[in-house]
Motif scaffolding. Structure first.
Motif, PDB file in Angstrom:
ATOM      1  N   HIS A   1       0.820  -1.198   0.000  1.00  0.00           N
ATOM      2  CA  HIS A   1       0.000   0.000   0.000  1.00  0.00           C
ATOM      3  C   HIS A   1       0.863   1.262   0.000  1.00  0.00           C
ATOM      4  O   HIS A   1       1.866   1.354   0.710  1.00  0.00           O
ATOM      5  N   ARG A   2       0.443   2.211  -0.833  1.00  0.00           N
ATOM      6  CA  ARG A   2       1.145   3.487  -1.052  1.00  0.00           C
ATOM      7  C   ARG A   2       2.579   3.269  -1.553  1.00  0.00           C
ATOM      8  O   ARG A   2       3.452   4.102  -1.361  1.00  0.00           O
ATOM      9  N   GLN A   3       2.784   2.134  -2.245  1.00  0.00           N
ATOM     10  CA  GLN A   3       4.082   1.856  -2.856  1.00  0.00           C
ATOM     11  C   GLN A   3       3.878   1.546  -4.334  1.00  0.00           C
ATOM     12  O   GLN A   3       2.799   1.129  -4.752  1.00  0.00           O
ATOM     13  N   TRP A   4       4.942   1.737  -5.095  1.00  0.00           N
ATOM     14  CA  TRP A   4       4.856   1.474  -6.527  1.00  0.00           C
ATOM     15  C   TRP A   4       6.198   0.959  -7.041  1.00  0.00           C
ATOM     16  O   TRP A   4       7.234   1.114  -6.399  1.00  0.00           O
ATOM     17  N   GLU A   5       6.136   0.333  -8.210  1.00  0.00           N
ATOM     18  CA  GLU A   5       7.325  -0.210  -8.869  1.00  0.00           C
ATOM     19  C   GLU A   5       7.251   0.109 -10.357  1.00  0.00           C
ATOM     20  O   GLU A   5       6.190   0.526 -10.852  1.00  0.00           O
ATOM     21  N   ASP A   6       8.335  -0.115 -11.046  1.00  0.00           N
ATOM     22  CA  ASP A   6       8.337   0.027 -12.503  1.00  0.00           C
ATOM     23  C   ASP A   6       7.748  -1.228 -13.143  1.00  0.00           C
ATOM     24  O   ASP A   6       8.107  -2.356 -12.763  1.00  0.00           O
ATOM     25  N   HIS A   7       6.887  -1.020 -14.109  1.00  0.00           N
ATOM     26  CA  HIS A   7       6.373  -2.144 -14.897  1.00  0.00           C
ATOM     27  C   HIS A   7       6.852  -1.963 -16.334  1.00  0.00           C
ATOM     28  O   HIS A   7       6.599  -0.933 -16.962  1.00  0.00           O
ATOM     29  N   TYR A   8       7.551  -2.960 -16.848  1.00  0.00           N
ATOM     30  CA  TYR A   8       8.092  -2.871 -18.190  1.00  0.00           C
ATOM     31  C   TYR A   8       7.040  -3.322 -19.200  1.00  0.00           C
ATOM     32  O   TYR A   8       6.481  -4.416 -19.080  1.00  0.00           O
ATOM     33  N   LEU A   9       6.788  -2.487 -20.169  1.00  0.00           N
ATOM     34  CA  LEU A   9       5.669  -2.681 -21.087  1.00  0.00           C
ATOM     35  C   LEU A   9       6.015  -3.647 -22.218  1.00  0.00           C
ATOM     36  O   LEU A   9       7.174  -3.746 -22.641  1.00  0.00           O
ATOM     37  N   PRO A  10       5.010  -4.339 -22.753  1.00  0.00           N
ATOM     38  CA  PRO A  10       5.240  -5.199 -23.929  1.00  0.00           C
ATOM     39  C   PRO A  10       5.673  -4.373 -25.134  1.00  0.00           C
ATOM     40  O   PRO A  10       5.367  -3.175 -25.229  1.00  0.00           O
ATOM     41  N   ARG A  11       6.346  -5.010 -26.060  1.00  0.00           N
ATOM     42  CA  ARG A  11       6.860  -4.283 -27.232  1.00  0.00           C
ATOM     43  C   ARG A  11       5.739  -3.641 -28.046  1.00  0.00           C
ATOM     44  O   ARG A  11       5.913  -2.561 -28.598  1.00  0.00           O
ATOM     45  N   MET A  12       4.588  -4.311 -28.121  1.00  0.00           N
ATOM     46  CA  MET A  12       3.499  -3.728 -28.910  1.00  0.00           C
ATOM     47  C   MET A  12       3.028  -2.401 -28.332  1.00  0.00           C
ATOM     48  O   MET A  12       2.634  -1.491 -29.062  1.00  0.00           O
ATOM     49  N   ILE A  13       3.083  -2.254 -27.004  1.00  0.00           N
ATOM     50  CA  ILE A  13       2.690  -1.002 -26.361  1.00  0.00           C
ATOM     51  C   ILE A  13       3.795   0.043 -26.517  1.00  0.00           C
ATOM     52  O   ILE A  13       3.532   1.221 -26.796  1.00  0.00           O
ATOM     53  N   ARG A  14       5.036  -0.389 -26.381  1.00  0.00           N
ATOM     54  CA  ARG A  14       6.158   0.549 -26.539  1.00  0.00           C
ATOM     55  C   ARG A  14       6.135   1.209 -27.908  1.00  0.00           C
ATOM     56  O   ARG A  14       6.449   2.400 -28.058  1.00  0.00           O
ATOM     57  N   ALA A  15       5.757   0.426 -28.920  1.00  0.00           N
ATOM     58  CA  ALA A  15       5.750   0.957 -30.280  1.00  0.00           C
ATOM     59  C   ALA A  15       4.731   2.087 -30.437  1.00  0.00           C
ATOM     60  O   ALA A  15       4.888   2.959 -31.295  1.00  0.00           O
ATOM     61  N   VAL A  16       3.710   2.089 -29.626  1.00  0.00           N
ATOM     62  CA  VAL A  16       2.667   3.123 -29.718  1.00  0.00           C
ATOM     63  C   VAL A  16       2.966   4.286 -28.789  1.00  0.00           C
ATOM     64  O   VAL A  16       2.871   5.458 -29.174  1.00  0.00           O
ATOM     65  N   THR A  17       3.343   3.997 -27.542  1.00  0.00           N
ATOM     66  CA  THR A  17       3.490   5.062 -26.545  1.00  0.00           C
ATOM     67  C   THR A  17       4.906   5.631 -26.474  1.00  0.00           C
ATOM     68  O   THR A  17       5.101   6.738 -25.959  1.00  0.00           O
ATOM     69  N   GLY A  18       5.881   4.858 -26.942  1.00  0.00           N
ATOM     70  CA  GLY A  18       7.265   5.298 -26.801  1.00  0.00           C
ATOM     71  C   GLY A  18       7.774   5.146 -25.381  1.00  0.00           C
ATOM     72  O   GLY A  18       8.859   5.627 -25.046  1.00  0.00           O
ATOM     73  N   GLN A  19       7.014   4.453 -24.518  1.00  0.00           N
ATOM     74  CA  GLN A  19       7.414   4.262 -23.125  1.00  0.00           C
ATOM     75  C   GLN A  19       8.002   2.861 -22.937  1.00  0.00           C
ATOM     76  O   GLN A  19       7.478   1.893 -23.467  1.00  0.00           O
ATOM     77  N   ASP A  20       9.045   2.773 -22.156  1.00  0.00           N
ATOM     78  CA  ASP A  20       9.605   1.469 -21.810  1.00  0.00           C
ATOM     79  C   ASP A  20       8.972   0.913 -20.541  1.00  0.00           C
ATOM     80  O   ASP A  20       8.777  -0.291 -20.409  1.00  0.00           O
ATOM     81  N   LYS A  21       8.694   1.811 -19.609  1.00  0.00           N
ATOM     82  CA  LYS A  21       8.145   1.382 -18.328  1.00  0.00           C
ATOM     83  C   LYS A  21       7.202   2.454 -17.786  1.00  0.00           C
ATOM     84  O   LYS A  21       7.280   3.628 -18.167  1.00  0.00           O
ATOM     85  N   VAL A  22       6.289   2.011 -16.896  1.00  0.00           N
ATOM     86  CA  VAL A  22       5.323   2.924 -16.278  1.00  0.00           C
ATOM     87  C   VAL A  22       5.182   2.551 -14.810  1.00  0.00           C
ATOM     88  O   VAL A  22       5.503   1.419 -14.419  1.00  0.00           O
ATOM     89  N   PRO A  23       4.691   3.466 -13.972  1.00  0.00           N
ATOM     90  CA  PRO A  23       4.476   3.145 -12.555  1.00  0.00           C
ATOM     91  C   PRO A  23       3.378   2.092 -12.397  1.00  0.00           C
ATOM     92  O   PRO A  23       2.342   2.149 -13.056  1.00  0.00           O
ATOM     93  N   PHE A  24       3.618   1.146 -11.501  1.00  0.00           N
ATOM     94  CA  PHE A  24       2.670   0.062 -11.201  1.00  0.00           C
ATOM     95  C   PHE A  24       2.514   0.025  -9.689  1.00  0.00           C
ATOM     96  O   PHE A  24       3.465  -0.265  -8.957  1.00  0.00           O
ATOM     97  N   GLY A  25       1.313   0.323  -9.196  1.00  0.00           N
ATOM     98  CA  GLY A  25       1.113   0.257  -7.753  1.00  0.00           C
ATOM     99  C   GLY A  25       0.060   1.218  -7.258  1.00  0.00           C
ATOM    100  O   GLY A  25      -0.797   1.699  -8.009  1.00  0.00           O
ATOM    101  N   ASP A  26       0.136   1.525  -5.978  1.00  0.00           N
ATOM    102  CA  ASP A  26      -0.872   2.322  -5.275  1.00  0.00           C
ATOM    103  C   ASP A  26      -0.477   3.795  -5.314  1.00  0.00           C
ATOM    104  O   ASP A  26       0.108   4.323  -4.365  1.00  0.00           O
ATOM    105  N   CYS A  27      -0.807   4.435  -6.426  1.00  0.00           N
ATOM    106  CA  CYS A  27      -0.482   5.849  -6.638  1.00  0.00           C
ATOM    107  C   CYS A  27      -1.745   6.623  -6.986  1.00  0.00           C
ATOM    108  O   CYS A  27      -2.811   6.038  -7.172  1.00  0.00           O
ATOM    109  N   VAL A  28      -1.621   7.941  -7.095  1.00  0.00           N
ATOM    110  CA  VAL A  28      -2.722   8.786  -7.543  1.00  0.00           C
ATOM    111  C   VAL A  28      -2.238   9.641  -8.708  1.00  0.00           C
ATOM    112  O   VAL A  28      -1.033   9.773  -8.936  1.00  0.00           O
ATOM    113  N   VAL A  29      -3.182  10.208  -9.446  1.00  0.00           N
ATOM    114  CA  VAL A  29      -2.854  10.988 -10.645  1.00  0.00           C
ATOM    115  C   VAL A  29      -3.149  12.462 -10.371  1.00  0.00           C
ATOM    116  O   VAL A  29      -4.265  12.820  -9.964  1.00  0.00           O
TER     117      VAL A  29
END
Length: 714
Positions: free
Chosen positions: A135-163
């Motif tokens: 709770h209230r912690q997060w980690e890096d989540h490495y994205l599949p190649r199909m998603i990287r090709a669209v977003t240009g992101q390698d990784k995104v926050p994964f966990g209990d965060c707010v926007v």
């Protein structure tokens, strides 16, 4: 900059593993939300694969296809310039999580896994998913190649965060988390989150909406904030009907509500809200003291504002204050929920209609009237120009391509897709035959009437030929075993004939395809086991299998007036009977007499056994208080022992129970909801002995009530 924010939430009729259809419905909801001026859109739980995938969530294919759909979602121009909250399963470090994916302009901002899973009753989420425990912690989540090709992101926050946007802060809850004692929205709100999203897969149950509304209002009453509730809608492939009813609440007040029962595949509600109302509501010293010491959440920052700088937007404050929550009466819920579930089942199974054996009794009558209610809903949706409903109706009725047919009369549409049959024997009465025929005429079904004595007698004669002994009914001097066997063969032959007719009646009428056979055993009969295994209660689906006899009677009384069906009065006045034994001058078979208890008493036993989790002894002690003013302790003891004996020895019947619409909290559905053994020590020697010992010691209070009543008369 202005402070007005337009938000949207929705109910979607998703279908498990229908990835193409699910994607299109999601995109359609976003298009509608944007047309309403919304800058934030929330969808139901696991909306990409569908909530009801069950063990398919354990397959890598389901996760893979969800990512592939998300790729198409990110590439769609429909998702630009709006913050979207969508749901799918995601594998993180080889662990499967139930997640929300927060997206903006072809970027994934956050993957928020569910922290508290629904794992009782109808739900087994921990069979498929693992709760996020950090709770209230997060980690890096490495994205599949199909998603990287669209977003240009390698990784995104994964966990209990707010926007965090330029103008507010958004937090995520998932379904069950709202119902837990320490809900995440409490701590998020203290840390400055002003908008909460909740994506649910919440099923319909009679009288349940009040609970859902109460917890949504409570979520922001003390805390303050905007709460967006989205829900699955429709039958996505199982016994449950998800009843939609998306809602928006502000500071403890519901200001927008979607329909609870609908044939619409996509329904979006929106509201324009002044975010300053939340801040004013929170301006309390005690709240501020708690907030100042609260633990912080990691904020995912997005360069985007939900509010508009336009000054010409009009906020209809009066309409929000005067908004009234729409609750349906239980009778209306029965008329609408199972009807919508049956329409989904019919159109998605790609069959040509329904078939039911009409007995002339109230249970099969209620089932038939629910089908008629479905026909009414189809006609109403067609009159509004609902293209999906019209297309499905044309296909189901066998209309040729290019047809202009539009269902305009419920009785006419019923005649095309609904088939009823009275299967009489020498034990049937003229009254039940007449009622069945008149009901068929009233609702427009294609009705047939047959006498099955020749079939029954053929089986009886076969047995006599093989054994040289001909079984007799009890009234003719037969034993209990003979009497029961002769009743059961009638019931089982009705099931065989029902399926035979269901396969061939469309052919008789010059159409192709087959019909789905409907069962009509109510929840109380199933609980008591008052049905024949593999009789006409064995069917494809059962719309009333989770509804009590008491509620069914109320529904029939409601439908009589609401649907203008005066014939239903005769069903309400009739004594429930199976009509499986010969009628004589001194004997007419009656259900409640056969069962040794009333239907109202069965409902009480059902709730104590399932909802209040009582065994035989605790059931007895509770009923001493509830029934002690009218029954003696010994009478109560006998009723309790009789119920548990019959329940236990008939429990095996629940293993073959027809898939039923879940509508009641004490449903005995063995397949999923009520996980109990089916081989019992059915005489419960230890438990019953203790009941007898206590019953013999407890003073009899029932006579006091009788004396008081006599005194009033005097």
């Amino acid at each position: 900059m202005g402070h007005l924010i337009t938000v949207a939430t929705c109910s979607l009729n998703q279908w498990a593993l229908d990835f193409d259809g699910n994607l299109e419905r999601i995109l359609e909801s976003i298009r509608i939300a944007k047309s309403k001026g919304a800058t934030l859109r929330v969808g139901p739980e696991l909306e990409i694969p569908g909530y009801g995938c069950l063990d398919h969530f354990l397959e890598g294919d389901t996760v893979l296809h969800s990512w592939e759909v998300l790729t198409k979602f990110l590439e769609s121009p429909d998702t630009s310039d709006i913050l979207c909250d969508v749901g799918m399963p995601i594998v993180h470090k080889n662990v499967i999580y139930n997640c929300r994916v927060i997206i903006h302009n072809q970027k994934i901002l956050l993957i928020r896994p569910k922290m508290w899973l629904a794992n009782d009753g109808n739900y087994r989420e921990m069979r498929y998913f693992t709760p996020w425990a950090k709770h209230r912690q997060w980690e890096d989540h490495y994205l599949p190649r199909m998603i990287r090709a669209v977003t240009g992101q390698d990784k995104v926050p994964f966990g209990d965060c707010v926007v965090s946007t330029y103008d507010t802060c958004i937090g995520v809850e998932l379904c069950e988390e709202l119902f837990t004692p320490a809900s995440p929205h409490i701590l998020m709100g203290l840390d400055g989150v002003e908008i909460f999203t909740n994506s649910s897969g919440s099923h319909h149950e009679l009288r349940k909406l009040h609970t859902r509304v109460d917890v949504i209002r409570e979520a922001t009453h003390k805390l303050g904030g905007i709460y967006l509730y989205a829900n699955q809608q429709g039958c996505d492939g199982d016994r449950l009907y998800y009843d939609g009813c998306a809602m928006i609440a502000v500071n403890g007040r519901i200001i927008a509500q979607g329909s609870q029962f609908s044939l619409n595949d996509v329904e979006v509600i929106s509201a324009t809200i002044d975010i300053e109302d939340v801040r004013a509501h929170r301006a309390k010293a005690s709240r501020s003291m708690q907030a100042a010491s609260s633990e912080r959440y990691h904020r995912i920052e997005v360069s985007f504002a939900l509010s508009s700088s336009a000054l010409d937007t009009i906020l209809d404050v009066a309409a929000m204050r005067e908004f009234r929550i729409r609750y349906h009466l239980p009778e209306e819920e029965i008329a609408l929920g199972p009807a919508c579930w049956m329409w989904d089942y019919l159109r998605r199974s790609r069959t040509q209609g329904y078939f039911i054996p009409l007995s002339g009794g109230i249970d099969s009558c209620a089932t038939a009237v629910i089908v008629y209610s479905m026909c009414r809903l189809v006609v109403e949706a067609s009159s509004r120009g609902d293209k999906q409903v019209i297309d499905d109706a044309r296909r189901i009725t066998g209309e040729p391509e290019g047809s202009t047919y539009v269902p305009s009369d419920p009785r006419e549409f019923s005649n095309r897709i609904f088939h009823t049959c009275y299967m009489g024997t020498e034990n049937s009465s003229a009254d039940t035959r007449r009622r069945a025929k008149q009901l068929g005429e009233a609702i427009g079904s294609f009705h047939t009437d047959l006498n099955m004595d020749t079939v029954v007698n053929a089986v009886r004669e076969l047995f006599a030929f093989v054994t040289c002994i001909k079984p007799r009914f009890r009234v003719h001097g037969g034993s209990g075993a003979e009497n029961l066997a002769l009743q059961n063969i009638q019931a089982r032959l009705r099931m065989v004939i029902a399926y035979f007719f269901a396969q061939l009646l469309p052919w008789v009428r010059g159409k192709s395809g087959g019909l789905l056979v409907l069962g009509s055993a109510n929840v109380d009969e199933s609980l008591r086991g008052y049905l024949t295994k593999y009789d006409c209660s064995s069917a494809d689906i059962n719309p009333i299998g989770g509804i009590s006899k008491t509620d069914l009677k109320k529904f029939i009384a409601y439908a009589r007036d609401a649907f203008d069906l005066p014939i239903l009065t005769s069903f309400l006045d009739a004594v429930p009977t199976a009509e499986l034994e010969p009628i004589t001058e001194t004997y007419v078979q009656a259900d409640e007499a056969d069962m040794g208890m009333t239907y109202d008493e069965l409902s009480v036993f059902g709730r104590l056994r399932k909802v209040e989790k009582c065994g035989p002894y605790s059931t007895f002690t509770k009923l001493l208080h509830e029934w002690g003013n009218r029954l003696s302790p010994l009478q109560i003891a006998e009723k309790v022992k009789h119920f548990f004996f019959e329940y236990a020895r008939n429990r095996h019947k629940m293993t073959t129970l027809t898939p039923s619409y879940h509508a009641e909290s004490y449903s005995p559905d063995d397949n999923r909801f009520d996980l109990r053994p089916f081989l019992y020590p059915s005489r419960f020697p230890f438990q019953f002995r203790k009941i007898d010992e206590v019953a013999a010691r407890v003073p009899d209070q029932s006579h006091k009530n009788s004396v008081a009543s006599l005194a009033e008369v005097d």
